[in-house]
Write a protein that holds these residues in place. Sequence first.
Motif, PDB file in Angstrom:
ATOM      1  N   THR A 182       0.991  -1.220  -0.081  1.00 26.37           N
ATOM      2  CA  THR A 182       0.121  -0.105   0.156  1.00 26.37           C
ATOM      3  C   THR A 182       0.967   1.274  -0.025  1.00 26.37           C
ATOM      4  O   THR A 182       1.687   1.377   0.761  1.00 26.37           O
ATOM      5  N   LEU A 183       0.771   2.044  -1.071  1.00 25.83           N
ATOM      6  CA  LEU A 183       1.646   3.308  -1.285  1.00 25.83           C
ATOM      7  C   LEU A 183       0.710   4.295  -0.775  1.00 25.83           C
ATOM      8  O   LEU A 183      -0.212   4.865  -1.379  1.00 25.83           O
ATOM      9  N   THR A 184       1.385   4.967   0.200  1.00 31.05           N
ATOM     10  CA  THR A 184       0.835   6.488   0.503  1.00 31.05           C
ATOM     11  C   THR A 184       1.258   7.585  -0.206  1.00 31.05           C
ATOM     12  O   THR A 184       2.605   7.512  -0.145  1.00 31.05           O
ATOM     13  N   LEU A 185       0.622   8.336  -0.877  1.00 24.59           N
ATOM     14  CA  LEU A 185       1.271   9.226  -1.743  1.00 24.59           C
ATOM     15  C   LEU A 185       1.486  10.574  -1.184  1.00 24.59           C
ATOM     16  O   LEU A 185       0.758  11.015  -0.298  1.00 24.59           O
ATOM     17  N   GLU A 186       2.195  11.450  -1.592  1.00 24.63           N
ATOM     18  CA  GLU A 186       2.921  12.525  -1.023  1.00 24.63           C
ATOM     19  C   GLU A 186       1.600  13.594  -0.998  1.00 24.63           C
ATOM     20  O   GLU A 186       1.479  14.319  -0.045  1.00 24.63           O
ATOM     21  N   GLY A 187       0.821  13.562  -2.217  1.00 22.04           N
ATOM     22  CA  GLY A 187      -0.177  14.678  -2.003  1.00 22.04           C
ATOM     23  C   GLY A 187      -1.520  13.921  -1.477  1.00 22.04           C
ATOM     24  O   GLY A 187      -2.400  14.649  -1.641  1.00 22.04           O
ATOM     25  N   GLY A 188      -1.435  12.855  -0.970  1.00 26.56           N
ATOM     26  CA  GLY A 188      -2.432  12.475  -0.458  1.00 26.56           C
ATOM     27  C   GLY A 188      -3.149  11.337  -1.362  1.00 26.56           C
ATOM     28  O   GLY A 188      -2.744  11.198  -2.390  1.00 26.56           O
ATOM     29  N   GLY A 189      -3.660  10.152  -0.747  1.00 29.69           N
ATOM     30  CA  GLY A 189      -4.445   9.138  -1.483  1.00 29.69           C
ATOM     31  C   GLY A 189      -3.579   8.001  -1.309  1.00 29.69           C
ATOM     32  O   GLY A 189      -2.308   7.811  -0.831  1.00 29.69           O
ATOM     33  N   THR A 190      -4.042   6.743  -1.761  1.00 27.95           N
ATOM     34  CA  THR A 190      -3.189   5.568  -1.532  1.00 27.95           C
ATOM     35  C   THR A 190      -3.271   4.776  -2.802  1.00 27.95           C
ATOM     36  O   THR A 190      -4.347   4.862  -3.556  1.00 27.95           O
ATOM     37  N   ILE A 191      -2.390   4.078  -3.198  1.00 27.99           N
ATOM     38  CA  ILE A 191      -2.292   2.783  -4.063  1.00 27.99           C
ATOM     39  C   ILE A 191      -2.134   1.523  -3.713  1.00 27.99           C
ATOM     40  O   ILE A 191      -1.285   1.364  -2.854  1.00 27.99           O
ATOM     41  N   ARG A 192      -3.016   0.308  -4.033  1.00 27.24           N
ATOM     42  CA  ARG A 192      -2.760  -1.002  -3.512  1.00 27.24           C
ATOM     43  C   ARG A 192      -2.266  -1.905  -4.577  1.00 27.24           C
ATOM     44  O   ARG A 192      -3.063  -1.798  -5.633  1.00 27.24           O
ATOM     45  N   GLU A 193      -0.982  -2.304  -4.523  1.00 26.08           N
ATOM     46  CA  GLU A 193      -0.447  -3.159  -5.630  1.00 26.08           C
ATOM     47  C   GLU A 193      -0.176  -4.584  -4.998  1.00 26.08           C
ATOM     48  O   GLU A 193       0.052  -4.573  -3.744  1.00 26.08           O
ATOM     49  N   ARG A 194      -0.238  -5.649  -6.091  1.00 24.05           N
ATOM     50  CA  ARG A 194      -0.116  -6.776  -5.686  1.00 24.05           C
ATOM     51  C   ARG A 194       0.969  -7.251  -6.302  1.00 24.05           C
ATOM     52  O   ARG A 194       1.095  -7.235  -7.928  1.00 24.05           O
ATOM     53  N   LEU A 195       2.036  -8.011  -5.813  1.00 23.55           N
ATOM     54  CA  LEU A 195       3.260  -8.472  -6.338  1.00 23.55           C
ATOM     55  C   LEU A 195       2.770  -9.829  -7.052  1.00 23.55           C
ATOM     56  O   LEU A 195       2.315 -10.922  -6.715  1.00 23.55           O
ATOM     57  N   VAL A 196       3.151  -9.935  -8.527  1.00 22.78           N
ATOM     58  CA  VAL A 196       2.728 -10.918  -9.292  1.00 22.78           C
ATOM     59  C   VAL A 196       3.967 -11.857  -9.626  1.00 22.78           C
ATOM     60  O   VAL A 196       3.663 -13.164  -9.259  1.00 22.78           O
ATOM     61  N   GLU A 197       5.188 -11.507  -9.736  1.00 20.97           N
ATOM     62  CA  GLU A 197       6.248 -12.325 -10.138  1.00 20.97           C
ATOM     63  C   GLU A 197       7.688 -11.273  -9.528  1.00 20.97           C
ATOM     64  O   GLU A 197       7.731 -10.340  -9.864  1.00 20.97           O
ATOM     65  N   ALA A 198       8.489 -12.312  -9.028  1.00 27.41           N
ATOM     66  CA  ALA A 198       9.792 -11.507  -8.649  1.00 27.41           C
ATOM     67  C   ALA A 198      10.734 -12.557  -8.916  1.00 27.41           C
ATOM     68  O   ALA A 198      10.797 -13.645  -8.904  1.00 27.41           O
ATOM     69  N   THR A 199      11.942 -11.656  -9.605  1.00 27.88           N
ATOM     70  CA  THR A 199      13.304 -12.640  -9.825  1.00 27.88           C
ATOM     71  C   THR A 199      14.130 -11.960  -9.338  1.00 27.88           C
ATOM     72  O   THR A 199      13.952 -10.824  -8.646  1.00 27.88           O
ATOM     73  N   ASP A 200      15.732 -12.167  -9.583  1.00 30.66           N
ATOM     74  CA  ASP A 200      16.895 -11.442  -8.983  1.00 30.66           C
ATOM     75  C   ASP A 200      17.214 -10.340  -9.710  1.00 30.66           C
ATOM     76  O   ASP A 200      17.893  -9.389  -9.222  1.00 30.66           O
ATOM     77  N   THR A 201      16.329  -9.934 -10.598  1.00 29.20           N
ATOM     78  CA  THR A 201      16.554  -8.638 -11.653  1.00 29.20           C
ATOM     79  C   THR A 201      15.232  -8.035 -11.904  1.00 29.20           C
ATOM     80  O   THR A 201      15.316  -7.022 -12.689  1.00 29.20           O
ATOM     81  N   GLY A 202      14.241  -8.203 -11.286  1.00 24.52           N
ATOM     82  CA  GLY A 202      12.683  -7.518 -11.691  1.00 24.52           C
ATOM     83  C   GLY A 202      11.764  -7.990 -10.902  1.00 24.52           C
ATOM     84  O   GLY A 202      11.660  -9.006 -10.287  1.00 24.52           O
ATOM     85  N   TYR A 203      10.647  -7.308 -11.025  1.00 25.04           N
ATOM     86  CA  TYR A 203       9.287  -7.938 -10.255  1.00 25.04           C
ATOM     87  C   TYR A 203       8.115  -7.101 -11.398  1.00 25.04           C
ATOM     88  O   TYR A 203       8.563  -6.199 -11.781  1.00 25.04           O
ATOM     89  N   SER A 204       7.120  -7.893 -11.089  1.00 21.06           N
ATOM     90  CA  SER A 204       5.983  -7.519 -11.975  1.00 21.06           C
ATOM     91  C   SER A 204       4.923  -7.406 -10.847  1.00 21.06           C
ATOM     92  O   SER A 204       4.775  -8.041 -10.106  1.00 21.06           O
TER      93      SER A 204
END
Length: 157
Positions: free
Chosen positions: A70-92
């Motif tokens: 859950t990202l709390t934004l500097e100007g207000g508001g939030t974004i919720r994101e789900r990790l789909v995939e992670a590797t040693d060099t990236g994530y989706s």
Amino acid sequence: MRIGSLLAAVVLPVLLTTPALALEVSKSATVAAKPADLWAEIGDFCAIGDWHPAVAECEETRENGETVRTLTLEGGGTIRERLVEATDTGYSYEILESPLPVRNYRSTLSVSGEADGTRIDWKGSFVAHDASDADAAGIIEGIYQAGLDSIAKGAGN
């Protein structure tokens, strides 16, 4: 006229239920750092709170066995994101909830390179929602660029 009515009865529902085509946005930057070292700085799913200027705070949780931030934004508001995939060099990841004018958003942040030169790629696909395609794409491009600029400024520090 019966053919015209029949055609309208068949074609109109198809047009109304056809999903909008996904937009794609991609930004990249190159920094003077080793890929593994840079990924150690930026690659944790919640590290975005340390390097993206629009994110005031990042909280990571587990929901139904999945990693969610859950990202709390500097100007207000939030974004919720789900990790789909992670590797040693990236994530989706996918956006679950957001004030952004996008739907069906999926994005990948990754690094590649050799020795002391690292390319960072941030790309996403989505459908514009409550905004024109150009406006939605411009907002996502701005988010990516601000993050990449911040990473490039602080790389290796």
